[in-house]
Design a protein around this motif. Structure first.
Motif, PDB file in Angstrom:
ATOM      1  N   SER A   1       0.650  -0.864   0.059  1.00 19.79           N
ATOM      2  CA  SER A   1       0.079   0.286   0.014  1.00 19.79           C
ATOM      3  C   SER A   1       1.129   1.267  -0.016  1.00 19.79           C
ATOM      4  O   SER A   1       0.714   2.050  -0.250  1.00 19.79           O
ATOM      5  N   ASP A   2       2.254   0.678  -0.377  1.00 27.01           N
ATOM      6  CA  ASP A   2       2.962   2.151  -0.438  1.00 27.01           C
ATOM      7  C   ASP A   2       3.304   2.663   0.424  1.00 27.01           C
ATOM      8  O   ASP A   2       3.756   4.463   1.162  1.00 27.01           O
ATOM      9  N   ALA A   3       3.229   2.478   2.444  1.00 26.10           N
ATOM     10  CA  ALA A   3       3.136   2.751   3.428  1.00 26.10           C
ATOM     11  C   ALA A   3       4.712   3.134   3.178  1.00 26.10           C
ATOM     12  O   ALA A   3       5.394   1.403   3.860  1.00 26.10           O
ATOM     13  N   ALA A   4       5.201   3.402   4.684  1.00 28.66           N
ATOM     14  CA  ALA A   4       6.247   3.388   5.135  1.00 28.66           C
ATOM     15  C   ALA A   4       6.746   2.942   6.418  1.00 28.66           C
ATOM     16  O   ALA A   4       5.659   3.830   7.747  1.00 28.66           O
ATOM     17  N   VAL A   5       6.734   2.052   6.786  1.00 30.00           N
ATOM     18  CA  VAL A   5       6.672   1.497   8.226  1.00 30.00           C
ATOM     19  C   VAL A   5       8.361   1.383   9.126  1.00 30.00           C
ATOM     20  O   VAL A   5       8.955   1.277   8.353  1.00 30.00           O
ATOM     21  N   LYS A   6       8.181   2.224   9.935  1.00 36.98           N
ATOM     22  CA  LYS A   6       8.946   2.157  11.458  1.00 36.98           C
ATOM     23  C   LYS A   6       9.362   1.272  12.432  1.00 36.98           C
ATOM     24  O   LYS A   6       8.064   1.424  13.410  1.00 36.98           O
ATOM     25  N   LEU A   7      10.055   0.565  12.299  1.00 34.39           N
ATOM     26  CA  LEU A   7       9.987  -0.395  13.682  1.00 34.39           C
ATOM     27  C   LEU A   7      10.269   0.000  14.566  1.00 34.39           C
ATOM     28  O   LEU A   7      11.184   0.492  14.513  1.00 34.39           O
TER      29      LEU A   7
ATOM     30  N   THR B   1      12.072   0.141   8.005  1.00 33.01           N
ATOM     31  CA  THR B   1      13.257   0.827   8.398  1.00 33.01           C
ATOM     32  C   THR B   1      13.071  -0.358  10.609  1.00 33.01           C
ATOM     33  O   THR B   1      12.135  -0.043  10.578  1.00 33.01           O
ATOM     34  N   LEU B   2      13.911  -0.076  10.829  1.00 28.74           N
ATOM     35  CA  LEU B   2      14.198  -0.830  12.013  1.00 28.74           C
ATOM     36  C   LEU B   2      15.047   0.137  13.316  1.00 28.74           C
ATOM     37  O   LEU B   2      15.789   0.176  13.107  1.00 28.74           O
ATOM     38  N   HIS B   3      14.368   0.705  14.416  1.00 24.83           N
ATOM     39  CA  HIS B   3      15.142   1.237  15.046  1.00 24.83           C
ATOM     40  C   HIS B   3      15.266   0.946  16.353  1.00 24.83           C
ATOM     41  O   HIS B   3      14.262   0.682  17.401  1.00 24.83           O
TER      42      HIS B   3
ATOM     43  N   LEU C   1      13.233   9.641  15.926  1.00 26.31           N
ATOM     44  CA  LEU C   1      12.820   8.247  15.061  1.00 26.31           C
ATOM     45  C   LEU C   1      12.242   8.329  13.526  1.00 26.31           C
ATOM     46  O   LEU C   1      12.504   8.595  12.577  1.00 26.31           O
ATOM     47  N   LEU C   2      12.030   9.727  14.168  1.00 25.81           N
ATOM     48  CA  LEU C   2      11.059  10.426  12.457  1.00 25.81           C
ATOM     49  C   LEU C   2      12.215  12.448  12.095  1.00 25.81           C
ATOM     50  O   LEU C   2      11.819  12.874  10.763  1.00 25.81           O
ATOM     51  N   SER C   3      13.435  12.018  12.865  1.00 25.55           N
ATOM     52  CA  SER C   3      14.170  13.549  12.182  1.00 25.55           C
ATOM     53  C   SER C   3      15.367  12.921  11.826  1.00 25.55           C
ATOM     54  O   SER C   3      16.293  13.272  11.121  1.00 25.55           O
ATOM     55  N   GLN C   4      15.960  11.281  12.254  1.00 23.40           N
ATOM     56  CA  GLN C   4      17.187  11.070  11.579  1.00 23.40           C
ATOM     57  C   GLN C   4      17.060   8.959  11.551  1.00 23.40           C
ATOM     58  O   GLN C   4      16.802   8.052  11.253  1.00 23.40           O
ATOM     59  N   PRO C   5      16.235   9.145  10.302  1.00 25.31           N
ATOM     60  CA  PRO C   5      16.239   8.109   9.199  1.00 25.31           C
ATOM     61  C   PRO C   5      16.808   7.416   9.127  1.00 25.31           C
ATOM     62  O   PRO C   5      17.251   5.983   8.869  1.00 25.31           O
ATOM     63  N   GLY C   6      18.740   7.473   9.068  1.00 22.71           N
ATOM     64  CA  GLY C   6      19.507   6.684   8.535  1.00 22.71           C
ATOM     65  C   GLY C   6      20.118   6.452   9.221  1.00 22.71           C
ATOM     66  O   GLY C   6      20.629   5.507   9.801  1.00 22.71           O
ATOM     67  N   LEU C   7      19.397   6.005  11.121  1.00 26.22           N
ATOM     68  CA  LEU C   7      20.195   5.689  12.227  1.00 26.22           C
ATOM     69  C   LEU C   7      19.597   4.239  12.215  1.00 26.22           C
ATOM     70  O   LEU C   7      19.038   3.762  13.599  1.00 26.22           O
ATOM     71  N   GLY C   8      18.913   3.957  11.152  1.00 22.30           N
ATOM     72  CA  GLY C   8      17.997   2.736  11.495  1.00 22.30           C
ATOM     73  C   GLY C   8      18.816   1.585  11.646  1.00 22.30           C
ATOM     74  O   GLY C   8      20.147   1.826  11.318  1.00 22.30           O
ATOM     75  N   LEU C   9      18.594  -0.301  12.222  1.00 20.44           N
ATOM     76  CA  LEU C   9      19.033  -0.745  12.730  1.00 20.44           C
ATOM     77  C   LEU C   9      19.086  -2.310  11.186  1.00 20.44           C
ATOM     78  O   LEU C   9      18.452  -2.259  10.817  1.00 20.44           O
ATOM     79  N   ASP C  10      20.253  -2.457  10.554  1.00 25.77           N
ATOM     80  CA  ASP C  10      20.442  -3.123   9.727  1.00 25.77           C
ATOM     81  C   ASP C  10      22.265  -3.725  10.307  1.00 25.77           C
ATOM     82  O   ASP C  10      22.038  -4.420  10.807  1.00 25.77           O
ATOM     83  N   SER C  11      21.784  -5.277   8.594  1.00 24.20           N
ATOM     84  CA  SER C  11      23.130  -5.800   8.695  1.00 24.20           C
ATOM     85  C   SER C  11      24.446  -5.600   9.174  1.00 24.20           C
ATOM     86  O   SER C  11      25.064  -5.989   9.867  1.00 24.20           O
ATOM     87  N   SER C  12      24.594  -4.507   8.804  1.00 28.09           N
ATOM     88  CA  SER C  12      26.144  -3.320   8.857  1.00 28.09           C
ATOM     89  C   SER C  12      26.318  -3.201  10.255  1.00 28.09           C
ATOM     90  O   SER C  12      26.926  -2.895  10.487  1.00 28.09           O
ATOM     91  N   SER C  13      25.035  -2.626  10.740  1.00 27.69           N
ATOM     92  CA  SER C  13      24.760  -2.107  11.732  1.00 27.69           C
ATOM     93  C   SER C  13      24.835  -2.992  13.274  1.00 27.69           C
ATOM     94  O   SER C  13      25.346  -2.344  14.587  1.00 27.69           O
ATOM     95  N   LEU C  14      24.642  -4.010  13.237  1.00 28.79           N
ATOM     96  CA  LEU C  14      24.272  -4.869  14.492  1.00 28.79           C
ATOM     97  C   LEU C  14      25.433  -5.545  14.924  1.00 28.79           C
ATOM     98  O   LEU C  14      25.295  -4.848  16.332  1.00 28.79           O
ATOM     99  N   VAL C  15      26.440  -5.543  14.485  1.00 29.35           N
ATOM    100  CA  VAL C  15      28.104  -5.797  15.676  1.00 29.35           C
ATOM    101  C   VAL C  15      27.978  -4.003  16.405  1.00 29.35           C
ATOM    102  O   VAL C  15      28.105  -3.762  17.697  1.00 29.35           O
ATOM    103  N   ALA C  16      27.529  -2.931  15.270  1.00 27.35           N
ATOM    104  CA  ALA C  16      28.005  -1.628  16.303  1.00 27.35           C
ATOM    105  C   ALA C  16      27.660  -1.416  17.768  1.00 27.35           C
ATOM    106  O   ALA C  16      27.602  -0.891  18.443  1.00 27.35           O
TER     107      ALA C  16
END
Length: 401
Positions: free
Chosen positions: A249-255, A301-303, A347-362
């Motif tokens: 449905s083209d919704a952006a999801v923020k977990l 995105t996962l935060h 959550l809304l002002s820093q969208p680039g700080l989500g958790l992904d495979s490259s940041s799990l260790v950090a």
């Protein structure tokens, strides 16, 4: 009594009953304890609505269908109490924000809520979903794993009639009139937010220490029923279905991984559940990647707001400090609106700080560093958590990882 007199008596009786029915309906409609009819909305009379004690899912869904929000908040009581649609972070939101979170429910309810909105033509642009680690933990007793959870909604219940015409509705209407000037009454905002005003009375009478202590005992009892060796896949399947529906449905999801208090995280450690906590985060990342691979246009995105940072490691007042207050937490189970506003702003002002495979260790290293600092400043949080768990109490066959 003659036949004529008997007929007059029956007519009078029916008229009295009809008047009673009309008076009941009129009271519920005019006072409108659930905000469904909106015939009268007057400050000091019925503007303050009581917290929902029944038909929570159905009533909130009816509000969302009417408001057609562009941003919805899904989750359990942590989200309902912590995330205020009137928070400053939503000032730039284009359209209505509504909190659909329901206490005591999980992803099954959240998924159904979203599906119902989409089926009715309501397409939110943003979905904020609180994901609860506890929901993904398997029970030590498989025989109870399939039981219907407490508070699970009955979607087929004829709730509209009962909400309009029942003694419970009359009671709630009268209660609505009573709480208009009660600063400690349980309420629900027009946007679905629960400010937890009723906790004010508990704090005033018992103090924060007792509230933290009571919640800790409840959490310990729950954690002792959880397996330390396995996550249940049912909730991952529900999460996947929700993400697919939202993406289609083209919704952006923020977990959002909730900002659990350090006491709660220390109890996870003491219960032997920390490895599963880390495993859960890694699987969330994989689930998101899988949905994004099948839906290239998905915006998910996962935060992770868990950890032992300055907010999470807030000091718990001592037993003798009856007048001491906390700023960020009601108790380890629920964070306050003040912290919710901080989470939403990030959550809304820093969208680039989500958790992904490259940041799990950090992310793991961040939490480990925060833990050391928190243990140095609040050692009692960790020692008290350890005392709540005795390895001899673990069910036979269950071994810590």
């Amino acid at each position: 009594m003659t036949i004529f007199e008997y007929r007059r008596f029956l007519l009078a009786l029916c008229a009295c009953m009809a008047c009673g029915v009309l008076a009941t309906v009129a009271l519920v409609v005019i006072v409108d304890p659930y905000g469904l009819y909106r015939v009268v909305d007057r400050p000091g009379f019925n503007a303050v609505k009581p917290g929902l004690s029944r038909y929570q899912v159905q009533i909130k869904q009816a509000h969302a269908l009417r408001l057609r929000p562009r941003v919805i908040i899904l989750g359990n009581s942590r989200a309902e109490i912590g995330f205020d649609p009137a928070a400053p972070a939503f000032a730039a939101a284009h359209g209505t924000v509504y909190n659909l979170a329901i206490p005591g429910t999980g992803l099954g309810t959240s998924h159904h809520q979203l599906v119902q909105l989409l089926a009715a033509g309501v397409k939110p642009a943003t979905v904020i979903l609180g994901v609860e680690f506890m929901d993904f933990l398997a029970l030590t007793s498989p025989s109870t794993a399939s039981a219907k959870p407490a508070g699970a909604p009955d979607w087929q219940a004829p709730w509209q009639f009962d909400a309009l015409f029942s003694l419970a509705s009359v009671r709630d209407a009268i209660h609505t009139l009573r709480i208009q000037h009660d600063a400690e009454a349980a309420t629900l905002s027009p946007a679905g937010f629960n400010p937890l005003r009723d906790y004010g009375a508990h704090v005033r009478i018992d103090g924060y220490h007792k509230m933290f202590e009571q919640r800790a005992r409840e959490n310990a009892a729950t954690l002792k029923r959880k397996s330390v060796t396995a996550l249940t896949q049912e909730d991952f399947q529900l999460l996947r279905a929700l993400l697919v529906q939202a993406s289609a449905s083209d919704a952006a999801v923020k977990l959002v991984i909730y900002p659990y208090h350090a006491q709660w995280l220390a109890m996870l450690e003491a219960a032997g559940l920390w490895p599963l906590f880390e495993q859960w985060k890694a699987q969330l990342v994989r689930e998101i990647a899988g949905v994004e691979a099948s839906h290239p246009g998905a915006a998910i995105t996962l935060h992770d707001f868990s950890g032992f940072g300055t907010y999470n490691c807030e000091r718990i007042p001592a037993a003798g400090e009856r007048n001491a207050a906390t700023r960020w937490y009601w108790e380890a189970g629920h964070f306050k609106k003040a912290l919710g506003d901080v989470v939403l702003a990030r959550l809304l002002s820093q969208p680039g700080l989500g958790l992904d495979s490259s940041s799990l260790v950090a992310n793991t290293r961040r939490i480990a560093a925060e833990r050391l600092e928190c243990m140095a400043t609040q050692p009692g949080v960790f020692s008290s958590a350890t005392k709540m768990f005795d390895p001899r109490d673990r069910p036979r066959g269950e071994k810590p990882l």
